[in-house]
Scaffold this active site. Structure first.
Site: not given
Ligand code: PNS
Length: 159
Positions: A18, A42, A92, A129
């Site tokens: 990250h 998660k 990745r 993570s």
């Molecule tokens: O590190 P991660 O868990 O892969 O991150 C995912 C994250 C937090 C970026 C994604 O779940 C997100 O954007 N959440 C906010 C809510 C949202 O906008 N959801 C629609 C995504 S298209």
């Protein structure tokens, strides 16, 4: 034009993979907002304040990087609120692309914001993570894959 990029994620906890993407994003924009957002798929391990502190202490040397939490919001709404015109994510490999592509397309559908994918540094291809947490919980050594304070905090959770 003052370009603001947003690096969203759960960062639970942040890894060197990250941090590499955050540092490279700061070369692409005048300002980078590292946004800790909720991923409904998660369950959290570290409190958000602690996740933010891990990132803040690892990015102090980078100018124009700040870390914020946005609870219960859509990423595109956060981007609009802060004036970000770019979402930056690291990939990745193919599995990441399959996971990220629908989100990138959905975000573009919602507001037109584009996502830029940076190829992850191969040194961290195996780093996520969740894998880091599993390895530490079973006694493995993750030195060189996370910052020292993250490693110590993970070991403290285990011991
Ligand atoms: O590190 P991660 O868990 O892969 O991150 C995912 C994250 C937090 C970026 C994604 O779940 C997100 O954007 N959440 C906010 C809510 C949202 O906008 N959801 C629609 C995504 S298209």
């Amino acid at each position: 034009m003052h370009r603001i990029a947003i690096c969203p994620g759960s960062y639970d906890p942040v890894t060197l993979g990250h941090l590499d993407v955050i540092a490279r994003s700061s070369a692409l924009a005048d300002e980078v907002v590292v946004a800790i957002l909720h991923n409904p798929d998660k369950a959290g391990t570290f409190p958000v304040e602690q996740r933010m502190e891990f990132i803040r202490s690892a990015t102090r040397h980078l100018s124009g990087v700040r870390v914020e939490e946005y609870a219960g919001c859509l990423l595109v709404d956060v981007a609009k609120e802060i004036g970000a015109t770019l979402i930056v994510k690291g990939l990745r490999g193919e599995t990441d692309y399959a996971y990220e592509q629908p989100m990138a397309l959905m975000n573009r559908h919602l507001t037109g914001i584009e996502t830029v994918f940076l190829p992850g540094d191969p040194r961290y291809s195996q780093v996520s993570s969740s894998l880091i947490k599993q390895v530490v919980s079973l006694g493995g050594d993750v030195s060189g894959l996370v910052t020292e304070d993250v490693r110590l905090a993970l070991e403290a959770l285990r011991d």
